[in-house]
Scaffold this active site. Sequence first.
Site, PDB file in Angstrom:
ATOM      1  N   GLN A  10       0.834  -1.204   0.000  1.00  0.00           N
ATOM      2  CA  GLN A  10       0.000   0.000   0.000  1.00  0.00           C
ATOM      3  C   GLN A  10       0.867   1.251   0.000  1.00  0.00           C
ATOM      4  O   GLN A  10       1.868   1.327   0.715  1.00  0.00           O
ATOM      5  CB  GLN A  10      -0.912  -0.014   1.222  1.00  0.00           C
ATOM      6  CG  GLN A  10      -2.008   1.019   1.189  1.00  0.00           C
ATOM      7  CD  GLN A  10      -3.030   0.792   2.293  1.00  0.00           C
ATOM      8  OE1 GLN A  10      -3.147  -0.291   2.832  1.00  0.00           O
ATOM      9  NE2 GLN A  10      -3.776   1.833   2.628  1.00  0.00           N
ATOM     10  N   SER A  87       4.590  -6.054   2.699  1.00  0.00           N
ATOM     11  CA  SER A  87       3.291  -5.985   3.369  1.00  0.00           C
ATOM     12  C   SER A  87       2.197  -6.584   2.473  1.00  0.00           C
ATOM     13  O   SER A  87       2.211  -7.781   2.201  1.00  0.00           O
ATOM     14  CB  SER A  87       2.977  -4.546   3.766  1.00  0.00           C
ATOM     15  OG  SER A  87       1.842  -4.486   4.608  1.00  0.00           O
ATOM     16  N   LEU A  88       1.286  -5.768   1.973  1.00  0.00           N
ATOM     17  CA  LEU A  88       0.237  -6.278   1.087  1.00  0.00           C
ATOM     18  C   LEU A  88       0.835  -7.021  -0.102  1.00  0.00           C
ATOM     19  O   LEU A  88       0.270  -8.018  -0.580  1.00  0.00           O
ATOM     20  CB  LEU A  88      -0.628  -5.119   0.593  1.00  0.00           C
ATOM     21  CG  LEU A  88      -1.663  -5.483  -0.483  1.00  0.00           C
ATOM     22  CD1 LEU A  88      -2.769  -6.342   0.113  1.00  0.00           C
ATOM     23  CD2 LEU A  88      -2.231  -4.233  -1.131  1.00  0.00           C
ATOM     24  N   ARG A 112      -8.640  -8.437   4.826  1.00  0.00           N
ATOM     25  CA  ARG A 112      -7.495  -7.795   5.480  1.00  0.00           C
ATOM     26  C   ARG A 112      -7.658  -6.272   5.482  1.00  0.00           C
ATOM     27  O   ARG A 112      -7.432  -5.610   6.497  1.00  0.00           O
ATOM     28  CB  ARG A 112      -6.201  -8.192   4.760  1.00  0.00           C
ATOM     29  CG  ARG A 112      -4.912  -7.615   5.354  1.00  0.00           C
ATOM     30  CD  ARG A 112      -3.743  -8.074   4.492  1.00  0.00           C
ATOM     31  NE  ARG A 112      -2.450  -7.760   5.062  1.00  0.00           N
ATOM     32  CZ  ARG A 112      -1.723  -6.682   4.795  1.00  0.00           C
ATOM     33  NH1 ARG A 112      -2.220  -5.756   3.978  1.00  0.00           N
ATOM     34  NH2 ARG A 112      -0.538  -6.511   5.336  1.00  0.00           N
ATOM     35  N   HIS A 191       1.115  -2.941  11.512  1.00  0.00           N
ATOM     36  CA  HIS A 191       2.313  -3.742  11.804  1.00  0.00           C
ATOM     37  C   HIS A 191       2.874  -3.430  13.192  1.00  0.00           C
ATOM     38  O   HIS A 191       4.087  -3.295  13.372  1.00  0.00           O
ATOM     39  CB  HIS A 191       3.390  -3.537  10.731  1.00  0.00           C
ATOM     40  CG  HIS A 191       2.944  -3.930   9.356  1.00  0.00           C
ATOM     41  ND1 HIS A 191       2.673  -5.239   9.018  1.00  0.00           N
ATOM     42  CD2 HIS A 191       2.717  -3.182   8.246  1.00  0.00           C
ATOM     43  CE1 HIS A 191       2.291  -5.277   7.747  1.00  0.00           C
ATOM     44  NE2 HIS A 191       2.307  -4.048   7.258  1.00  0.00           N
ATOM     45  N   GLN A 239       1.792 -11.294  10.246  1.00  0.00           N
ATOM     46  CA  GLN A 239       2.232 -10.146   9.445  1.00  0.00           C
ATOM     47  C   GLN A 239       1.450  -8.878   9.799  1.00  0.00           C
ATOM     48  O   GLN A 239       1.966  -7.770   9.701  1.00  0.00           O
ATOM     49  CB  GLN A 239       2.072 -10.478   7.963  1.00  0.00           C
ATOM     50  CG  GLN A 239       2.711  -9.465   7.031  1.00  0.00           C
ATOM     51  CD  GLN A 239       1.897  -9.266   5.776  1.00  0.00           C
ATOM     52  OE1 GLN A 239       0.682  -9.081   5.835  1.00  0.00           O
ATOM     53  NE2 GLN A 239       2.568  -9.297   4.635  1.00  0.00           N
TER      54      GLN A 239
END
Length: 775
Positions: A10, A87-88, A112, A191, A239
Amino acid sequence: MTTAWLFPGQGAQRRGMGASVLDRYPDLVAQADEALGYSVREQCLTGAEPGLQDTRYVQPALFVVCALSALARLEEGGRPDVLAGHSLGEYTALFVAGCFDFATGVRLVRRRGELMSAASGGGMTAVVGLRTDTLEELLAGSGIDDLDLANRNSDEQIVLSGPVESLARAGQLVAAAGGRAVPLRVSAPFHSRYMAQAAEQFRQFLTGEPLVDPTIPVISNVTARPYPAGSVAELLVRQIHQPVRWWESMSLLVRQGVGEVVEVGPGRVLTPLWEAARARPCQVPSQAASADPAPTAPMPGPAPSADSAGRVRAEQLGSAGFRRDYGIRYAYLAGAMYKGIASAELVIRLGQAGLMGFFGAGGCTIDEIEAALRTIRSAPGVDGRFGMNLLASPDAPGVEREIVDLYLRHDVRFIEAASYTGVTPGVVHFRFRGAHRDSEGRPRALRHVLAKVSRPEVAEAFMSPPPAAILAQLVAEGALTEQEAAIAAELPVAGDICVEADSGGHTDSGNPYTLIPAMLRLRDEVAARHGVTGLIRVGAAGGIGSPEAVAAAFSLGADFVLTGSVNQCSPQAGTSDAVKELLARIDVPDTAYAPAGDLFELGARVQVVRKGTLFAARANKLHQLYRQLDSLDDIDPSTRETIEQRYFRATFDEVWEETREYLRKNRSQDIERAERNPKVKMALVFRWYFAHSTRLALDGVSAERVNFQIHCGPAMGTFNRCVAGTPLQDWRARHVDAIAELLMTGAAAHLDRMVRVLTSCSSPDPQGGHRVYRD
């Protein structure tokens, strides 16, 4: 050169993203639209509602664009050796690695995004120009203990996550120390510890989702190491509330010899971070490593060498071309075990782990084989990584052709040809149906034949182009076109020759140390003679029951290894628990040779379990009688009584009636032969015992354990010694992919040690010679 594909997370979104791929995959875009309830295409290209600002809508849009971009690259011939996503972006990496399909990926990132968007009460700030240890000292010295290091993007780019007030205080400290703090436009402290509730909600959502292990190594944000088997769901949950260890991840790629990265998706935010890691890789192992749920999957890299800075790795062993052609992580296969002992479940488990096994079709009916094929084909995550056995049928060539026709109808691409003494029309038909010339005019076969051999003359036949007479016959029958036959004349019948030494199959008690070097030289001679250089690979089977044995096979020059006996003692094997319990306790000397039931008259032998059974002794007694006598009537009354009461638990007449009924349905010509020749009848009656003893073992009839026929080589005893005192001592934990991992990664570690030992300095030994220092 080892290549990594990187996928952004993102923040990489922008209006107009996906313009080159959204219209290329209308069906997949339609799936996304249906799952999300709005037009992803319009959202990405024009910024239409719901726009590209809100986390819950940005994450699915970015996943769709990156996933379709990756598919386009794959279709254009690109293939990564390793994957990573920020991440994503890790979801796209897992999608490319086959962990879930496109629709599942959209569903996962939608949920998510919803959960992360619903979180509140904090934010994130990027810190540039300060190293991690400096930043940590600043925070600790000022009493700021409610912030987490959410991202470690490089040596001097870190993202903090936590309460807004604390982020503001940290920003002032950073500026005073000569760094720069940049607040990020996010709605929550991603996170970080503050996302624990969202993570638990996501864990509940993942329950029942069809997630499988990666077929290509994927570096986890959480551990900065490849995803281990069985960890996809757990690491995706972690994660959400744990740091993205991107610097460590990129540093791992540097250490493992990755020479090229390809950033797939909008923007180029990750490439500079890769370059930064190359310039200054992280030297400290990930703190999360000790929390890994299982041993990690291996990484690809350059070929091992004595002076390489990296270690020898499992995915380097053997032929890279073999791994590419078979679409597997290791140059490792699990061989077929007849009667479905190498079951559909076994084959599926390996395929989902990025490996391959052959279904044990020998002795199965056409309907049973087709049912297994349908089961394997329908399993998620296999993606064509499976093979089927083709067992020689010298007494029934029509059966072979019927099975080949079935395989062609189901577009099977890989077969293991076993027990052959020569090339047959059926094998040639399978291999060269669909043969063609590529764009440069080179001959190509769509299908792969792996021939298991133990004799040079048989190997030579499979290494050579098919006999002209067989090609002419197949053309006349319409099984091959003239063009396919012409191409076949330029290619070997089998591109892969598996040298089978001392195993549970028809092996002639071969020794791998003599067979493999001889076969490699034969390969070179035959290839030069027929002009097929580079088209034949030689592998090793038999005795593969320890990492050291795998290492020895590759040291001898094998292009791949194929295991057998050790897989029979796994939860996935299609035999009885009684057999598995017995196999898990045998030692190296606990096997013996006995006549092969399918080649009884010829005297061919197979290796079977001796400990706990009397099958080997009884089978050898039957073959001795067959060789000495001409009919059942010549057997003395005492011996006949022993056989009927102890071996068969039935009279000869009862056995013959059962045999005749079977032959009437399958091979009626054998009834006529038996009625004309008493010795043929004796052979058929004796062969009944071999089928009967196999059924007893498969069914686990405990009262008849002394008659169990269990094909097995001494590798089983070696493996039992290898895993003694470990969790794999219990056969219920010996999943076939775990066996593969143990053997291959253990072989790599053994070779790595030996390379360092053989290239290290040594000092004189007081007893003479030299002392070698070991780790």
